[in-house]
Enzyme design. Structure first.
Site, PDB file in Angstrom:
ATOM      1  N   HIS A 195       0.817  -1.208   0.000  1.00  0.00           N
ATOM      2  CA  HIS A 195       0.000   0.000   0.000  1.00  0.00           C
ATOM      3  C   HIS A 195       0.854   1.262   0.000  1.00  0.00           C
ATOM      4  O   HIS A 195       0.322   2.361  -0.073  1.00  0.00           O
ATOM      5  CB  HIS A 195      -0.987  -0.001   1.177  1.00  0.00           C
ATOM      6  CG  HIS A 195      -0.348   0.072   2.537  1.00  0.00           C
ATOM      7  ND1 HIS A 195      -0.096  -1.045   3.300  1.00  0.00           N
ATOM      8  CD2 HIS A 195       0.075   1.108   3.279  1.00  0.00           C
ATOM      9  CE1 HIS A 195       0.444  -0.681   4.451  1.00  0.00           C
ATOM     10  NE2 HIS A 195       0.560   0.617   4.452  1.00  0.00           N
ATOM     11  N   ASP A 205       0.784  -7.646   1.207  1.00  0.00           N
ATOM     12  CA  ASP A 205       1.159  -6.261   1.494  1.00  0.00           C
ATOM     13  C   ASP A 205       2.672  -6.052   1.487  1.00  0.00           C
ATOM     14  O   ASP A 205       3.265  -5.695   2.495  1.00  0.00           O
ATOM     15  CB  ASP A 205       0.577  -5.840   2.843  1.00  0.00           C
ATOM     16  CG  ASP A 205       0.518  -4.334   2.982  1.00  0.00           C
ATOM     17  OD1 ASP A 205       0.817  -3.638   2.000  1.00  0.00           O
ATOM     18  OD2 ASP A 205       0.181  -3.848   4.070  1.00  0.00           O
ATOM     19  N   SER A 219       4.029   4.019  10.467  1.00  0.00           N
ATOM     20  CA  SER A 219       5.009   2.956  10.669  1.00  0.00           C
ATOM     21  C   SER A 219       4.852   1.821   9.672  1.00  0.00           C
ATOM     22  O   SER A 219       5.509   0.799   9.805  1.00  0.00           O
ATOM     23  CB  SER A 219       4.893   2.397  12.094  1.00  0.00           C
ATOM     24  OG  SER A 219       3.623   1.829  12.308  1.00  0.00           O
TER      25      SER A 219
END
Length: 1211
Positions: free
Chosen positions: A228, A259, A342
């Site tokens: 992402h 991801d 983060s």
């Protein structure tokens, strides 16, 4: 009533101030804390992604900013130590094989519009507030594990790997490791990423964000981060190293499901530090492992969060329907309390190895979720070899159930015993969760099937299954499942589909919107088959049919569009300006199709195809062929519906009413909506003239459509915008109505006063007649507030209120014979909290007649007014300010007196002579020798160049001769689009809110995902470009062109230099002065030539502009020039052909070092901009330009076009 249908354009994405102004349905992205919360089974609370999303100011407006440069602060709190401080051996162990952990790779998605039970760890602060120029972002930062064995350091200049450091014999490697030394080394491998989605695409919406990544291949400059962060959308990204060096990143791989993704940079660009990579060691992950999550957590430059791995088999977090979500994998979990920014941080063990990749976390708990690295290591080997990563799919979502639950689904105990013997460490098996329609497994697998074998081999977790599927792309695999309570064993053969083939890598820009094929991600989220034309952002054209984001287009003009190619073919058959049916449905309600009428736009926006190029990291654009010739409107006859005679006088008035639609392509002049509609009144058929309010047509830029008798739709054209009163005048081609019995309204000579009876005749929302006999309750001042962002508002006018008005879109107040006494119009303003409000009131037709009668004589109205806002004051209040008894007696004895006085409420333009002579608070005692007690007394200034005023100022009477200003009936006549900012000269609504008007150009809007959205804010003036002052649009273009010439010289061989477009001083051989263009525009509205007086006035204005400006359009010393004046022109002697610009001298003499490539800002594509806010605050910012995705264009008047405007590329 508010009649604006709101829809924000592109893009790319708005800060908190902007979102207050634009509640756009498809562009607004809620922050993680604002997302709807939903518990996910097995989670400790709602979760979110941890990427930092910088909210841009696109397609929106905001208050003026105290702009400051995007300069990184101290990114890391720990200084890098010398190499001599390293402890322990560091062996290149990067090729070590992954362990047999059942932890597949997973991905996390951006917080969505609907359910957002989790959060991704990308920070959502603004770039301007971040120490790294983009908010906190630890997406992609590495995770360090305890059993790491090596960190390879590479010299950026030589790309050589240093020799390993040996440990003394007998010394334990663990004994030499400390967290301090490990973190000190690892920080050198972690980078902060600032990126920008330049277009909305798939699950992503355009806008800026920041994150983290870490180096996994120092020789090739490959960085690992989250999917992402890499994003499927077109992006531009920058990495900030630990020593604050910046390098450009290009995305080279993003996994379609899980991801993770990879970015790459040119290691030769790193000049002042050694590059070190962090090895990937997924086999080190185990419950109880002490870890550190290192990254840009919550935008705090660098954060180091401690934790202990608690779970290795957590289900993939869900981030909301319609957003990016990971599935078919396990996640790791620890209570490290990571937050926004983060994402992508490495999870490190004490030896500096990455054991996982941080991705998301719970919104209301300390749980953090990490992606296992097993599939990441496999993908990295293909990326390093320059090969495509094989990824297969059955379009099936699997879930991991414990054995007790499996028995309830039909698993026999004997089967369970066999599986437990073969996989003693497993606690469950895979179960089919969902199967997408039309996929490889459709009609064979069903939810609830328990997977026990693949290709004849037992399997128990995600990694075992997808190791087979990913290595079998294009081949058949067999899957054995247990189904139902009778425990039937079934075996199916499937052809494994290439997962990349259902992950879109191209889109079409059309009418300011973006469409792409429906991706596997979105199809999985909504249970729809892959494919179909998905609306990523609607823009101007699709918004006209209310086809918003997350719509699927089924057919255009009755041509089916099952895929993007079919959509393009259908689009190529549509001429510009056509009105065609479009069939679509929304993903939220896929069972319900809609059919709407779409207005085809090929003149406001470009239409082109974009295809992703993974070699360059950019998207390659190809212009679509021009549209077929537009068909001329054919004359048509309509018959008005019969109205019951008992509704008199409605049968007299209704044939004069028309319906008006206004489509606004750009948010300029303070606009916050793009679609408007209302009611107009035909006041003349020769010439054809229509009057409507300024809530229906607020500005001059846009497409106007007029509907007669609810049957015939023809284009309209604006001819006059009244700057003070709430009405505009339109014209149309009467020949297109054939024999339609249009009846112009007749004005009454009787003014309405309090207590008079009248009829309110209007048009309802369903276009049916509305009539009511009523009484005038009050005739008083119309009060409106200054709006934010600044936009037009009515002033210096009285409104007529009636008892119990009925709801209408608009109408008239008339007598029993149908003679119109007032227009019933809608006023728009804001309340004390800044919320938009509307109200209806009557406008006396006398004010309209002053404009209509000159048009009917074939002349352009030449009205004048005092350029200040007035209000009324009671006599009692005026006494306290020094009003004498003598003046009180004169006022009270006047037969038309309302026992009040006019006073100056505000100055509309402090730069005009009127604004300089009058002061706020001046009480008007006399106007042209008579007392002035109401707004109607201001009509005495309508036809004179100056007025004699007697004012009371600070207790003293002053006699003044105050010049009036012309009411030109036009507003903005030129717009520039540069770097995603819409730039214009300041308009009237802006000038009234500024006491000291800056010398510069005004930023009206910034588009989502553009460079301007991260550096500029709407509502500021640009006063300098690279030290060159800019006072008007021509000087601005010249300064930009001068800057780009320097960039071309300094950026030899850079990526941006390839696509850099030079702005030429000869951007238009017809760079006419704005005054002449304005007059040509007005003359073309009714198709007549101005009188000799008007022509002489236009020529005089043009000559004055040429005489008072330099060759660069800069006013000469002592000259008064309108801020819209441009460069002087010389017409050809024969009076034909294009006008030529005078030769312009260089903007500034170049210093000997001006072309030096050592200019860091220029070599990195930055431009220095001085801006000034409304409050006078001056700032200097550095904005990184993006000539690849954001070209420079300008909007100019064009009397030959239907809309009256044309879009021109600045070459």
């Amino acid at each position: 009533m508010n009649r604006a249908r709101r829809e924000s354009l592109n893009c790319l994405n708005a800060d908190k101030e902007t979102l207050e102004f634009f509640a756009a349905q498809e562009q607004t992205r809620p922050s993680p804390d604002e997302s709807q919360q939903e518990k996910f089974p097995g989670s400790g609370g709602p979760s979110r992604r941890n990427r930092s999303r910088s909210l841009a100011y696109g397609l929106t407006w905001a208050q003026a900013m105290n702009g400051r440069a995007v300069t990184p602060g101290d990114m890391y709190g720990i200084n890098n130590a010398d190499d001599s401080s390293w402890q322990g051996p560091w062996v290149n162990n990067n090729a070590q094989a992954g362990g047999a952990s059942a932890n597949g790779s997973g991905a996390a998605g951006v917080a969505g519009e609907e359910v957002d039970p989790h959060r991704l760890h990308h920070h959502q602060g603004t770039l301007l507030d971040s120490g790294l120029g983009g908010g906190g972002g630890s997406v992609g930062a590495p995770v360090v594990g305890n059993n790491a064995k090596s960190i390879v350091t590479v010299n950026a200049a030589t790309s050589t790997v240093p020799t390993t450091m040996e440990v003394a014999p007998g010394t334990s490697r663990q004994a030499t490791m400390t967290w301090e030394s490990t973190l000190e080394r690892s920080i050198r491998s972690i980078v902060s990423i600032t990126a920008n989605h330049v277009r909305s695409f798939d699950t992503e919406t355009s806008g800026a964000y920041s994150a983290t990544g870490f180096l996994v291949d120092a020789k090739r400059g490959i960085i690992l981060t989250n999917r992402h962060v890499v994003s499927p959308a077109p992006i531009l990204a920058l990495a900030v190293l630990s020593n604050y060096e910046e390098v450009e990143l290009k995305p080279i791989y993003r996994d379609p499901v899980h991801d993770f993704g990879f970015m790459q940079f040119d290691i030769s660009k790193v000049r002042f530090m050694q590059l070190q990579e962090i090895p990937l060691s997924p086999e080190r992950a185990r419950v109880g492992l002490e870890i550190r999550v290192v990254g840009n957590d919550a935008g705090e430059k660098l954060s180091i969060l401690a934790g202990t791995l608690a779970r290795l088999d957590r289900q993939a977090p869900e981030y909301g329907q319609g957003e990016y979500n990971d599935f078919n994998t396990f996640y790791l979990q620890a209570a490290s309390s990571t937050s926004g920014g983060s994402s992508g941080s490495p999870v490190l063990d004490i030896e500096g190895h990455a054991v996982a990749l941080n991705a998301g976390g719970a919104s209301k708990a300390s749980a953090s979720y990490y992606l296992p690295l097993d599939r990441v290591k496999r993908a990295l080997t293909y990326v390093q070899a320059g090969q495509q990563v094989p990824r297969g799919t059955l379009q099936t979502d699997f879930d991991y159930f414990p054995y007790d639950e499996l028995r309830r689904l039909g698993l026999k105990i004997s089967m369970e015993e066999q599986i437990r013997l073969q996989f003693p460490n497993e606690t469950g098996m895979l179960v089919v969760k969902t199967v997408l329609p039309k996929g490889p497994a459709a009609d064979q697998l069903i939810p609830g099937d328990i997977v026990i074998q693949c290709n004849g081999k037992p399997i128990a977790n995600f990694i075992q299954l997808f190791m087979v599927i990913d290595d079998s792309v294009g081949q058949n695999v067999s899957l054995t499942v247990v189904r139902g309570s009778n425990s039937r064993m079934l075996t199916f053969d499937f052809l494994v589909q290439d997962l990349h083939s259902i992950t879109p890598d191209r889109f079409v820009e059309v009418g300011g919107g973006v469409v792409n094929e429906l991706s596997y991600q979105l199809a999985h989220s909504y249970g729809q088959p892959c494919g179909g034309v998905y609306v990523a952002t609607s823009g101007h054209m699709l918004a006209s049919a209310s086809a918003w984001r997350k719509s699927i287009i089924v057919a255009v003009n009755n041509i089916p569009t099952p895929n993007l190619d079919a959509f393009v073919q259908a689009l190529n058959t549509l001429p510009d300006g056509a009105r065609v049916p479009i069939r679509f449905y929304t993903l939220q309600k896929a069972f319900k199709e809609k059919i709407m009428i779409m207005h085809v736009d090929r003149h406001w926006h470009k239409c082109r195809m974009a295809i992703r190029n993974d070699k360059t990291g950019l998207w390659d654009f190809t212009d679509m062929p021009p549209p077929p010739p537009s068909k001329p409107y054919a004359p048509a006859t309509a018959i008005y519906p019969t109205i019951n005679a008992a509704l008199h006088p409605a049968p007299v008035i209704m044939p004069s009413f028309v319906a008006i639609d206004f489509h606004l392509p750009f948010l300029v002049d303070g606009m916050k909506a793009t679609q408007f509609y209302g009611t107009g009144l035909v006041v003349s058929t020769n010439p054809p003239l229509v009057v409507c309010d300024r809530d229906t047509i607020p500005i001059s830029i846009g497409d106007i459509f007029i509907t007669f008798a609810n049957s015939v739709i023809i284009p309209g054209r604006l001819v006059y915008l009244h700057p003070h009163y709430n009405f505009v005048v339109l014209t149309y081609d009467a020949a297109l109505l054939a024999n339609t019995p249009v009846r112009p309204a007749t004005f009454s000579n009787k003014h309405l006063t309090q207590g008079d009876e009248c009829y309110l005749v209007g048009v309802g929302t369903d276009q049916s007649p509305v009539i009511k006999k009523t009484t005038v309750s009050n005739v008083g001042n119309i009060g409106t507030r200054e709006c934010s962002p600044p936009r037009w508002r009515a002033m210096n006018v009285e409104g007529i209120k009636v008892d119990d008005p009925v709801g209408t879109q608009g109408g008239v107040l008339c007598d029993g014979d149908g003679l119109v006494q007032a227009l019933w119009v809608n006023y728009s303003s804001q309340d004390e909290k800044g919320n938009d409000i509307t109200f209806m009131s009557g406008l006396d037709v006398e004010a309209v007649a002053q404009v209509i009668h000159p048009f009917m004589r074939g002349e352009y109205p030449r009205l004048r007014a005092l350029d200040v806002e007035f209000w009324t004051m009671r006599i009692a209040a005026a006494r306290s300010l020094g009003l004498t008894d003598e003046w009180v007696q004169r006022i009270e004895s006047d037969p038309n007196s309302k026992h009040s006085l006019l006073y100056v409420l505000s100055l509309l333009d402090a730069t005009t002579p009127c604004g300089q002579m009058l002061k706020v608070g001046d009480i008007v005692l006399e106007l042209e020798g008579r007392v002035a007690t109401g707004m109607k007394d201001l009509e005495r200034a309508r036809n004179v160049e100056s007025v004699n005023l007697t004012v009371l100022r600070e207790g003293k009477e002053l006699c003044l001769v105050v010049p009036t200003v012309p009411l030109l009936g036009t507003d903005t006549n030129r717009i520039l689009a540069w770097a995603g900012a819409l730039i214009q000269m300041p308009y009237k609504a802006v000038l009234e809110q500024v006491s000291n008007v800056p010398q510069g150009v005004y930023v009206s809007c910034t588009l989502y995902g553009s460079p301007a959205s991260t550096a500029l804010r709407p509502g500021v003036w640009i006063t300098e470009i690279d030290g060159i002052p800019v006072a008007n649009l021509d000087e601005f273009l010249d300064a930009v062109h001068h800057h780009e010439n320097k960039v071309v010289r300094s950026r030899q061989g850079s990526v941006c230099e390839v696509a850099l477009k030079r702005l030429s001083l000869a951007y238009c051989n017809k760079r006419l002065s704005n005054t002449v263009l304005q007059n040509q525009h007005m003359q073309a509205h009714l198709g007549y030539h101005p009188t000799s007086h008007a022509a002489a006035a236009a020529a005089a204005t043009a000559n004055h502009a040429a005489a008072t400006t330099t060759s660069q359009g800069v006013p000469k010393d002592g000259a008064d020039v309108h801020p819209h004046d441009g460069a002087p022109m010389h017409a050809p002697e024969n009076g034909t052909g294009p006008m030529e610009l005078t030769q312009s001298p260089p903007l500034m003499s170049e210093s000997p070092t001006m072309g030096n490539s050592d200019d860091a800002a220029q070599s990195q594509g930055y431009v220095r901009i001085k801006i000034q806010a409304r409050n006078g605050t001056v700032s200097v910012i550095a904005m990184k330009l993006d000539p690849i995705y954001w070209s420079t264009t300008q909007l100019l008047p064009d009397p030959e076009s239907v809309s009256g405007w044309k879009m021109v590329d600045v070459q």
